[in-house]
Design an enzyme around this catalytic site. Structure first.
Site, PDB file in Angstrom:
ATOM      1  N   ASN A 110       0.831  -1.201   0.000  1.00  0.00           N
ATOM      2  CA  ASN A 110       0.000   0.000   0.000  1.00  0.00           C
ATOM      3  C   ASN A 110       0.866   1.251   0.000  1.00  0.00           C
ATOM      4  O   ASN A 110       1.993   1.244   0.510  1.00  0.00           O
ATOM      5  CB  ASN A 110      -0.925  -0.001   1.223  1.00  0.00           C
ATOM      6  CG  ASN A 110      -1.835  -1.234   1.239  1.00  0.00           C
ATOM      7  OD1 ASN A 110      -2.064  -1.850   0.190  1.00  0.00           O
ATOM      8  ND2 ASN A 110      -2.310  -1.623   2.406  1.00  0.00           N
ATOM      9  N   VAL A 111       0.325   2.301  -0.552  1.00  0.00           N
ATOM     10  CA  VAL A 111       1.088   3.572  -0.675  1.00  0.00           C
ATOM     11  C   VAL A 111       0.431   4.671   0.160  1.00  0.00           C
ATOM     12  O   VAL A 111       0.777   5.837   0.049  1.00  0.00           O
ATOM     13  CB  VAL A 111       1.163   4.004  -2.168  1.00  0.00           C
ATOM     14  CG1 VAL A 111       1.918   2.973  -2.985  1.00  0.00           C
ATOM     15  CG2 VAL A 111      -0.226   4.266  -2.764  1.00  0.00           C
ATOM     16  N   HIS A 127       5.828  -0.598  -2.784  1.00  0.00           N
ATOM     17  CA  HIS A 127       5.359   0.187  -3.935  1.00  0.00           C
ATOM     18  C   HIS A 127       5.462   1.670  -3.668  1.00  0.00           C
ATOM     19  O   HIS A 127       4.789   2.479  -4.313  1.00  0.00           O
ATOM     20  CB  HIS A 127       3.923  -0.223  -4.297  1.00  0.00           C
ATOM     21  CG  HIS A 127       3.843  -1.658  -4.730  1.00  0.00           C
ATOM     22  ND1 HIS A 127       2.683  -2.381  -4.742  1.00  0.00           N
ATOM     23  CD2 HIS A 127       4.809  -2.517  -5.128  1.00  0.00           C
ATOM     24  CE1 HIS A 127       2.924  -3.616  -5.147  1.00  0.00           C
ATOM     25  NE2 HIS A 127       4.212  -3.713  -5.382  1.00  0.00           N
ATOM     26  N   GLY A 195      -4.996  -9.119   3.600  1.00  0.00           N
ATOM     27  CA  GLY A 195      -5.606  -8.188   2.649  1.00  0.00           C
ATOM     28  C   GLY A 195      -4.890  -8.061   1.325  1.00  0.00           C
ATOM     29  O   GLY A 195      -4.862  -6.974   0.755  1.00  0.00           O
ATOM     30  N   ASN A 221      -8.176 -12.974   4.976  1.00  0.00           N
ATOM     31  CA  ASN A 221      -8.725 -12.456   3.729  1.00  0.00           C
ATOM     32  C   ASN A 221     -10.144 -13.025   3.579  1.00  0.00           C
ATOM     33  O   ASN A 221     -10.314 -14.234   3.729  1.00  0.00           O
ATOM     34  CB  ASN A 221      -7.845 -12.914   2.552  1.00  0.00           C
ATOM     35  CG  ASN A 221      -8.164 -12.179   1.261  1.00  0.00           C
ATOM     36  OD1 ASN A 221      -9.332 -11.903   0.968  1.00  0.00           O
ATOM     37  ND2 ASN A 221      -7.150 -11.830   0.500  1.00  0.00           N
TER      38      ASN A 221
HETATM   39  N1  APR Z   1      -9.858  -7.479   5.119  1.00  0.00           N
HETATM   40  C1  APR Z   1      -8.951  -8.320   4.563  1.00  0.00           C
HETATM   41  N2  APR Z   1      -8.826  -8.514   3.228  1.00  0.00           N
HETATM   42  C2  APR Z   1      -9.676  -7.831   2.427  1.00  0.00           C
HETATM   43  C3  APR Z   1     -10.647  -6.939   2.921  1.00  0.00           C
HETATM   44  C4  APR Z   1     -10.720  -6.779   4.329  1.00  0.00           C
HETATM   45  N3  APR Z   1     -11.620  -5.959   4.883  1.00  0.00           N
HETATM   46  N4  APR Z   1     -11.331  -6.416   1.850  1.00  0.00           N
HETATM   47  C5  APR Z   1     -10.787  -6.962   0.731  1.00  0.00           C
HETATM   48  N5  APR Z   1      -9.810  -7.813   1.077  1.00  0.00           N
HETATM   49  C6  APR Z   1      -8.946  -8.602   0.199  1.00  0.00           C
HETATM   50  C7  APR Z   1      -9.567  -9.008  -1.120  1.00  0.00           C
HETATM   51  O1  APR Z   1     -10.246 -10.248  -0.963  1.00  0.00           O
HETATM   52  C8  APR Z   1      -8.323  -9.161  -1.999  1.00  0.00           C
HETATM   53  O2  APR Z   1      -7.797 -10.482  -1.915  1.00  0.00           O
HETATM   54  O3  APR Z   1      -7.872  -7.761  -0.151  1.00  0.00           O
HETATM   55  C9  APR Z   1      -7.325  -8.181  -1.393  1.00  0.00           C
HETATM   56  C10 APR Z   1      -7.093  -6.954  -2.263  1.00  0.00           C
HETATM   57  O4  APR Z   1      -6.466  -7.408  -3.432  1.00  0.00           O
HETATM   58  P1  APR Z   1      -5.942  -6.322  -4.512  1.00  0.00           P
HETATM   59  O5  APR Z   1      -7.015  -5.339  -4.758  1.00  0.00           O
HETATM   60  O6  APR Z   1      -5.382  -7.120  -5.649  1.00  0.00           O
HETATM   61  O7  APR Z   1      -4.793  -5.553  -3.751  1.00  0.00           O
HETATM   62  P2  APR Z   1      -3.296  -5.993  -3.548  1.00  0.00           P
HETATM   63  O8  APR Z   1      -3.171  -7.461  -3.331  1.00  0.00           O
HETATM   64  O9  APR Z   1      -2.738  -5.100  -2.496  1.00  0.00           O
HETATM   65  O10 APR Z   1      -2.636  -5.595  -4.961  1.00  0.00           O
HETATM   66  C11 APR Z   1      -1.233  -5.640  -5.037  1.00  0.00           C
HETATM   67  O11 APR Z   1      -1.367  -4.727  -7.263  1.00  0.00           O
HETATM   68  O12 APR Z   1      -2.338  -3.245  -8.681  1.00  0.00           O
HETATM   69  C12 APR Z   1      -1.190  -3.486  -7.949  1.00  0.00           C
HETATM   70  O13 APR Z   1       0.304  -1.877  -7.055  1.00  0.00           O
HETATM   71  C13 APR Z   1      -0.984  -2.410  -6.911  1.00  0.00           C
HETATM   72  O14 APR Z   1      -0.172  -2.655  -4.638  1.00  0.00           O
HETATM   73  C14 APR Z   1      -1.094  -3.158  -5.584  1.00  0.00           C
HETATM   74  C15 APR Z   1      -0.762  -4.582  -5.984  1.00  0.00           C
END
Ligand code: APR
Length: 260
Positions: A110-111, A127, A195, A221
């Site tokens: 996260n940023v 990131h 998450g 998750n």
């Molecule tokens: N608690 C826990 N997990 C959650 C919650 C919650 N309240 N709400 C959503 N999630 C989960 C979703 O099920 C999903 O698996 O968080 C995850 C979010 O996934 P992404 O949107 O893909 O985010 P992330 O994994 O951080 O993406 C990684 O991808 O697009 C690039 O640079 C961007 O840093 C980002 C990277």
């Protein structure tokens, strides 16, 4: 998530923690979802909104800095309104609970700077950060930008375009922070993975590094991910619900352990 599973998990963590142990927490957009910030994938994800997705491409920033900043400014305004969630606070409490005997490192994708805002001290931002800026021409750091920008794109005294210190699509994670994160995953006795959909490298490979080095790996998750079958515990739960409960159980168990 059953009460006994949570209890078993807290006991397994407490048993793993010894004098030289290290706890690593890998976080993603899901950890900030409950603050109102959108995730990238899944329902309401940023990747579903092409115009917002463009704000995350280095190519557009290069070609059309004004357009890029018009989109990014909307995300900045959102960032200025959010505060750490109960999940962020629980991770800060966990670091305080483990200090000074044990190390806790947060590796975040996260940023938003919310881990630091919650009080965590050791945060590796794979990131980068949307709260730090630098000039694309002279490289000068700009630690602060006013919330409302009169001119877009904002410019440095040298005339160069100022940009946030985030890793955009088409760019790579800085080598130094990656090496620190990889070493932390190798040393981890316990890794919490919270998450994240684990879709983006190199972050997605960190749980496998920890597993390979026999760490206790725990996932939180609401949806399953590629890690769910390999983690010792995989809770289908929201971070802001489960993390505070887990940290409270750990507090009691560690107090007993320290007293014995
Ligand atoms: N608690 C826990 N997990 C959650 C919650 C919650 N309240 N709400 C959503 N999630 C989960 C979703 O099920 C999903 O698996 O968080 C995850 C979010 O996934 P992404 O949107 O893909 O985010 P992330 O994994 O951080 O993406 C990684 O991808 O697009 C690039 O640079 C961007 O840093 C980002 C990277």
């Amino acid at each position: 998530m059953s009460e006994s599973q949570l209890e078993l998990c807290a006991r397994a963590i407490a048993e793993r923690l010894g004098p030289e142990s290290a706890v690593v927490v890998l976080t993603g957009a899901g950890l900030s979802a409950e603050t109102g910030l959108p995730t990238f994938r899944g329902a309401g994800g940023l990747l579903n909104a092409p115009e917002l997705l463009e704000a995350f491409t280095a190519d557009l920033l290069q070609r059309a800095p004004r357009l890029w900043w018009e989109v990014f400014q909307r995300l900045r305004e959102l960032l200025s309104e959010v505060r750490p969630s109960p999940a962020h606070i629980a991770l800060s409490d966990l670091e305080a609970l483990l200090r000074p005997h044990l190390r806790l490192v947060i590796i975040t994708q996260n940023v938003d700077g919310l881990h630091q805002a919650a009080g965590n001290r050791r945060v590796l931002e794979l990131h980068g950060s949307a709260r730090r800026y630098y000039c694309t021409c002279c490289g000068r750091a700009h630690s602060f930008l006013p919330e409302h920008l009169v001119e877009l794109p904002p410019r440095c005294a040298c005339g160069g375009v100022i940009r946030p210190a985030v890793v955009l699509f088409g760019e790579v994670t800085p080598e130094e922070v990656w090496q620190e994160a990889y070493a932390a995953a190798q040393r981890a006795s316990v890794m919490l993975v919270v998450g994240t959909s684990l879709q983006v490298e190199p972050a997605a490979s960190l749980p496998a590094v920890a597993l390979y080095n026999r760490a206790l790996v725990i996932e939180i998750n609401p949806e399953t991910t590629p890690l769910s079958g390999a983690a010792r515990f995989s809770f289908r739960a929201f971070a802001s619900h489960l993390l505070p409960l887990l940290v409270e159980r750990l507090r009691g168990l560690l107090r007993q352990k320290m007293a014995s």
